[in-house]
Motif scaffolding. Structure first.
Motif, PDB file in Angstrom:
ATOM      1  N   GLY A   1       0.780  -1.233   0.000  1.00 63.38           N
ATOM      2  CA  GLY A   1       0.000   0.000   0.000  1.00 63.38           C
ATOM      3  C   GLY A   1       0.812   1.283   0.000  1.00 63.38           C
ATOM      4  O   GLY A   1       0.249   2.373   0.115  1.00 63.38           O
ATOM      5  N   TYR A   2       2.114   1.190  -0.127  1.00 68.68           N
ATOM      6  CA  TYR A   2       2.947   2.385  -0.169  1.00 68.68           C
ATOM      7  C   TYR A   2       2.967   2.967  -1.576  1.00 68.68           C
ATOM      8  O   TYR A   2       2.917   2.230  -2.558  1.00 68.68           O
ATOM      9  CB  TYR A   2       4.383   2.069   0.257  1.00 68.68           C
ATOM     10  N   LEU A   3       3.089   4.277  -1.660  1.00 65.82           N
ATOM     11  CA  LEU A   3       3.313   4.954  -2.920  1.00 65.82           C
ATOM     12  C   LEU A   3       4.831   4.939  -3.135  1.00 65.82           C
ATOM     13  O   LEU A   3       5.579   5.473  -2.321  1.00 65.82           O
ATOM     14  CB  LEU A   3       2.814   6.396  -2.867  1.00 65.82           C
ATOM     15  N   VAL A   4       5.285   4.301  -4.199  1.00 63.46           N
ATOM     16  CA  VAL A   4       6.712   4.133  -4.440  1.00 63.46           C
ATOM     17  C   VAL A   4       7.157   5.029  -5.588  1.00 63.46           C
ATOM     18  O   VAL A   4       6.643   4.934  -6.698  1.00 63.46           O
ATOM     19  CB  VAL A   4       7.058   2.656  -4.759  1.00 63.46           C
ATOM     20  N   LEU A   5       8.111   5.898  -5.279  1.00 65.69           N
ATOM     21  CA  LEU A   5       8.757   6.739  -6.277  1.00 65.69           C
ATOM     22  C   LEU A   5      10.172   6.206  -6.432  1.00 65.69           C
ATOM     23  O   LEU A   5      10.780   5.775  -5.452  1.00 65.69           O
ATOM     24  CB  LEU A   5       8.783   8.194  -5.806  1.00 65.69           C
ATOM     25  N   THR A   6      10.712   6.220  -7.635  1.00 59.85           N
ATOM     26  CA  THR A   6      12.023   5.624  -7.847  1.00 59.85           C
ATOM     27  C   THR A   6      12.992   6.602  -8.496  1.00 59.85           C
ATOM     28  O   THR A   6      12.590   7.555  -9.171  1.00 59.85           O
ATOM     29  CB  THR A   6      11.932   4.369  -8.736  1.00 59.85           C
ATOM     30  N   ALA A   7      14.268   6.316  -8.264  1.00 65.80           N
ATOM     31  CA  ALA A   7      15.350   7.059  -8.900  1.00 65.80           C
ATOM     32  C   ALA A   7      16.511   6.103  -9.092  1.00 65.80           C
ATOM     33  O   ALA A   7      16.730   5.208  -8.267  1.00 65.80           O
ATOM     34  CB  ALA A   7      15.761   8.248  -8.041  1.00 65.80           C
ATOM     35  N   SER A   8      17.265   6.296 -10.175  1.00 63.74           N
ATOM     36  CA  SER A   8      18.366   5.385 -10.476  1.00 63.74           C
ATOM     37  C   SER A   8      19.712   5.892  -9.970  1.00 63.74           C
ATOM     38  O   SER A   8      20.716   5.191 -10.066  1.00 63.74           O
ATOM     39  CB  SER A   8      18.453   5.118 -11.982  1.00 63.74           C
ATOM     40  N   ASN A   9      19.746   7.108  -9.416  1.00 62.56           N
ATOM     41  CA  ASN A   9      20.976   7.636  -8.829  1.00 62.56           C
ATOM     42  C   ASN A   9      20.617   8.796  -7.906  1.00 62.56           C
ATOM     43  O   ASN A   9      19.460   9.222  -7.842  1.00 62.56           O
ATOM     44  CB  ASN A   9      21.969   8.067  -9.921  1.00 62.56           C
ATOM     45  N   GLY A  10      21.622   9.295  -7.224  1.00 64.41           N
ATOM     46  CA  GLY A  10      21.373  10.352  -6.253  1.00 64.41           C
ATOM     47  C   GLY A  10      20.872  11.646  -6.852  1.00 64.41           C
ATOM     48  O   GLY A  10      20.015  12.320  -6.263  1.00 64.41           O
ATOM     49  N   ALA A  11      21.374  12.019  -8.021  1.00 67.51           N
ATOM     50  CA  ALA A  11      20.912  13.254  -8.660  1.00 67.51           C
ATOM     51  C   ALA A  11      19.421  13.174  -8.981  1.00 67.51           C
ATOM     52  O   ALA A  11      18.669  14.122  -8.729  1.00 67.51           O
ATOM     53  CB  ALA A  11      21.732  13.534  -9.920  1.00 67.51           C
ATOM     54  N   GLU A  12      18.986  12.033  -9.522  1.00 65.43           N
ATOM     55  CA  GLU A  12      17.551  11.842  -9.786  1.00 65.43           C
ATOM     56  C   GLU A  12      16.760  11.876  -8.488  1.00 65.43           C
ATOM     57  O   GLU A  12      15.668  12.443  -8.430  1.00 65.43           O
ATOM     58  CB  GLU A  12      17.305  10.504 -10.485  1.00 65.43           C
ATOM     59  N   ALA A  13      17.291  11.260  -7.448  1.00 63.42           N
ATOM     60  CA  ALA A  13      16.603  11.211  -6.152  1.00 63.42           C
ATOM     61  C   ALA A  13      16.357  12.611  -5.602  1.00 63.42           C
ATOM     62  O   ALA A  13      15.269  12.901  -5.084  1.00 63.42           O
ATOM     63  CB  ALA A  13      17.411  10.394  -5.157  1.00 63.42           C
TER      64      ALA A  13
END
Length: 160
Positions: free
Chosen positions: A40-52
């Motif tokens: 039930g969590y909303l998951v946002l993703t990033a492939s590296n720290g800059a994207e995060a």
């Protein structure tokens, strides 16, 4: 009647906890993302720290799952920038990089889980950190709390 349904859906989304999953391995992001979304969590993703950092700047983030060894911007640099903007942000380090326990403790990280991950322990850790008070997070950041979750790669869970 349809407005009541819409209002109910909106309130569910507003109360849903959001997790930023940062890992350079797409299969890891996919696998962990599916497990978290199923809970039930909303998951946002990033492939590296800059994207995060970009994702965090434009979204409300309740917890970060952060790999350390990534291209562009590594995990510790990303951790420092994220927590400089939100010192009480709950962060779980997920890594295959050895010898990160003392660095994690000193940085005020909420948990260190070494890969390969044990998903039931990951979910318990995420749930515990999302439920903890701001006072407990602050105590950990200032070195006054030993409430830290650590799962070494050999599968023995430790909680200090």
């Amino acid at each position: 009647m349809s407005s009541k349904i819409t209002a109910k859906k909106a309130s569910v989304r507003a109360s849903q906890k959001s997790i930023l999953l940062v890992d350079d391995d797409p299969s890891v992001r996919e696998m962990i993302g599916r497990v978290l979304a199923a809970e039930g969590y909303l998951v946002l993703t990033a492939s590296n720290g800059a994207e995060a950092l970009g994702v965090a700047a434009s979204n409300r983030i309740d917890l970060v799952l952060l790999d350390l060894n990534m291209p562009v911007k590594g995990g510790w640099d990303t951790f420092a920038e994220l927590t400089s903007k939100d010192p009480l942000l709950a962060v779980v380090i997920i890594t295959a990089k050895p010898n990160q326990l003392f660095t994690s403790l000193g940085a005020g990280v909420g948990a260190l889980l070494e890969k390969p991950l044990d998903f039931p322990i990951l979910l318990r850790t995420v749930s515990a950190l999302l439920a903890e008070s701001a006072q407990l997070r602050l105590a950990r950041l200032t070195g006054h709390s030993v409430d830290f979750h650590y799962l070494p790669s050999r599968g023995k869970e430790h909680r200090g």
